[in-house]
Design a protein around this motif. Structure first.
Motif, PDB file in Angstrom:
ATOM      1  N   VAL A  59       0.688  -1.077   0.032  1.00 30.22           N
ATOM      2  CA  VAL A  59      -0.035  -0.111   0.022  1.00 30.22           C
ATOM      3  C   VAL A  59       0.752   1.304  -0.264  1.00 30.22           C
ATOM      4  CG1 VAL A  59      -1.973  -1.134   1.324  1.00 30.22           C
ATOM      5  CG2 VAL A  59       0.013   0.151   2.612  1.00 30.22           C
ATOM      6  N   THR A  60       0.346   2.181  -0.457  1.00 30.22           N
ATOM      7  CA  THR A  60       0.876   3.832  -0.430  1.00 30.22           C
ATOM      8  C   THR A  60      -0.154   4.441   0.533  1.00 30.22           C
ATOM      9  OG1 THR A  60       1.933   3.476  -2.633  1.00 30.22           O
ATOM     10  CG2 THR A  60       1.428   5.597  -1.573  1.00 30.22           C
ATOM     11  N   ILE A  61       0.623   4.979   1.611  1.00 29.31           N
ATOM     12  CA  ILE A  61      -0.148   5.593   2.848  1.00 29.31           C
ATOM     13  C   ILE A  61       0.558   7.095   2.547  1.00 29.31           C
ATOM     14  CG2 ILE A  61      -0.737   6.222   5.178  1.00 29.31           C
ATOM     15  CD1 ILE A  61      -0.419   2.986   5.616  1.00 29.31           C
ATOM     16  N   ILE A  62      -0.479   8.149   2.504  1.00 28.95           N
ATOM     17  CA  ILE A  62      -0.365   9.540   2.459  1.00 28.95           C
ATOM     18  C   ILE A  62      -0.712  10.026   3.883  1.00 28.95           C
ATOM     19  CG2 ILE A  62      -0.548  12.037   1.465  1.00 28.95           C
ATOM     20  CD1 ILE A  62      -1.178  10.298  -1.149  1.00 28.95           C
ATOM     21  N   TYR A  63       0.235  10.609   4.582  1.00 32.23           N
ATOM     22  CA  TYR A  63      -0.277  11.032   5.813  1.00 32.23           C
ATOM     23  C   TYR A  63       0.298  12.410   6.178  1.00 32.23           C
ATOM     24  CZ  TYR A  63       4.318   9.500   6.967  1.00 32.23           C
ATOM     25  OH  TYR A  63       5.874   9.155   7.264  1.00 32.23           O
ATOM     26  N   HIS A  64      -0.358  13.238   7.263  1.00 34.92           N
ATOM     27  CA  HIS A  64       0.222  14.608   7.456  1.00 34.92           C
ATOM     28  C   HIS A  64       1.123  14.438   8.737  1.00 34.92           C
ATOM     29  CE1 HIS A  64      -0.612  18.733   7.781  1.00 34.92           C
ATOM     30  NE2 HIS A  64      -0.844  18.727   8.932  1.00 34.92           N
ATOM     31  N   ARG A  65       1.964  15.031   8.596  1.00 34.33           N
ATOM     32  CA  ARG A  65       2.894  15.235   9.871  1.00 34.33           C
ATOM     33  C   ARG A  65       3.891  16.591   9.869  1.00 34.33           C
ATOM     34  NH1 ARG A  65       5.971   9.855  11.430  1.00 34.33           N
ATOM     35  NH2 ARG A  65       3.840   9.419  12.073  1.00 34.33           N
ATOM     36  N   ASN A  66       3.792  17.144  10.813  1.00 33.87           N
ATOM     37  CA  ASN A  66       4.825  18.475  10.944  1.00 33.87           C
ATOM     38  C   ASN A  66       4.317  19.343   9.911  1.00 33.87           C
ATOM     39  OD1 ASN A  66       6.063  17.420  13.118  1.00 33.87           O
ATOM     40  ND2 ASN A  66       7.492  16.466  12.048  1.00 33.87           N
ATOM     41  N   LYS A  67       3.111  19.578   9.634  1.00 36.45           N
ATOM     42  CA  LYS A  67       2.298  20.526   8.477  1.00 36.45           C
ATOM     43  C   LYS A  67       3.005  20.409   7.031  1.00 36.45           C
ATOM     44  CE  LYS A  67       2.373  24.182  12.129  1.00 36.45           C
ATOM     45  NZ  LYS A  67       2.744  25.540  12.606  1.00 36.45           N
ATOM     46  N   ARG A  68       3.441  18.850   6.797  1.00 35.93           N
ATOM     47  CA  ARG A  68       3.511  18.437   5.771  1.00 35.93           C
ATOM     48  C   ARG A  68       2.800  17.429   5.208  1.00 35.93           C
ATOM     49  NH1 ARG A  68       5.663  22.862   5.814  1.00 35.93           N
ATOM     50  NH2 ARG A  68       7.946  23.223   5.625  1.00 35.93           N
ATOM     51  N   HIS A  69       2.629  17.043   4.142  1.00 35.62           N
ATOM     52  CA  HIS A  69       1.890  15.763   3.649  1.00 35.62           C
ATOM     53  C   HIS A  69       3.172  14.678   3.191  1.00 35.62           C
ATOM     54  CE1 HIS A  69      -2.392  16.958   3.390  1.00 35.62           C
ATOM     55  NE2 HIS A  69      -1.879  17.900   3.227  1.00 35.62           N
ATOM     56  N   LEU A  70       3.337  13.686   3.839  1.00 37.10           N
ATOM     57  CA  LEU A  70       4.318  12.755   3.615  1.00 37.10           C
ATOM     58  C   LEU A  70       3.577  11.470   2.995  1.00 37.10           C
ATOM     59  CD1 LEU A  70       6.120  13.259   7.060  1.00 37.10           C
ATOM     60  CD2 LEU A  70       6.810  14.140   4.714  1.00 37.10           C
ATOM     61  N   GLN A  71       4.469  10.865   2.243  1.00 41.71           N
ATOM     62  CA  GLN A  71       3.974   9.372   1.668  1.00 41.71           C
ATOM     63  C   GLN A  71       5.177   8.464   1.626  1.00 41.71           C
ATOM     64  OE1 GLN A  71       3.046  10.018  -2.430  1.00 41.71           O
ATOM     65  NE2 GLN A  71       3.540   8.135  -3.166  1.00 41.71           N
TER      66      GLN A  71
END
Length: 111
Positions: A59-71
């Protein structure tokens, strides 16, 4: 007499405080807020996680951490419902385990 055509030459002065404030300003310009997810979107994420967990699919998970979108991409190892985390075996780096809180997940895609 030197003809300067009326233009003045300025030497730019940058104090360390100015550089620091400008750096912070440019970082703040790139900040992204966490999108609000409705109930239907959360249900889609849950179904995708359950399918990936049951069939050991990537899977590819896109998440929000430290005011950024990470993948990140990998195989879901476990879902810890008590702590509210997804544990993912990361395929992007050195195959380390990545812990992603449910509250930070924006999107889950099967690869």
């Amino acid at each position: 007499m030197i003809q300067d055509r009326g233009s003045k030459k300025w030497v730019s002065l940058m104090l360390p405080e100015h550089k620091k404030l400008l750096g912070k300003f440019y970082q703040d310009q790139n900040n992204v807020s966490m999108p609000a997810l409705d109930e239907q979107r959360l249900e889609e994420i849950n179904e995708t996680v359950q399918i990936a967990l049951g069939s050991l699919r990537t899977v590819t998970i896109i998440y929000h951490r430290n005011k950024r979108h990470l993948q990140t991409t990998g195989v879901i190892k476990a879902c810890d419902q008590l702590k509210g985390n997804i544990i993912l075996n990361n395929m992007d780096e050195n195959e380390s385990a990545v812990v992603i809180p449910f509250a930070e997940v924006i999107q889950v895609q099967l690869a």
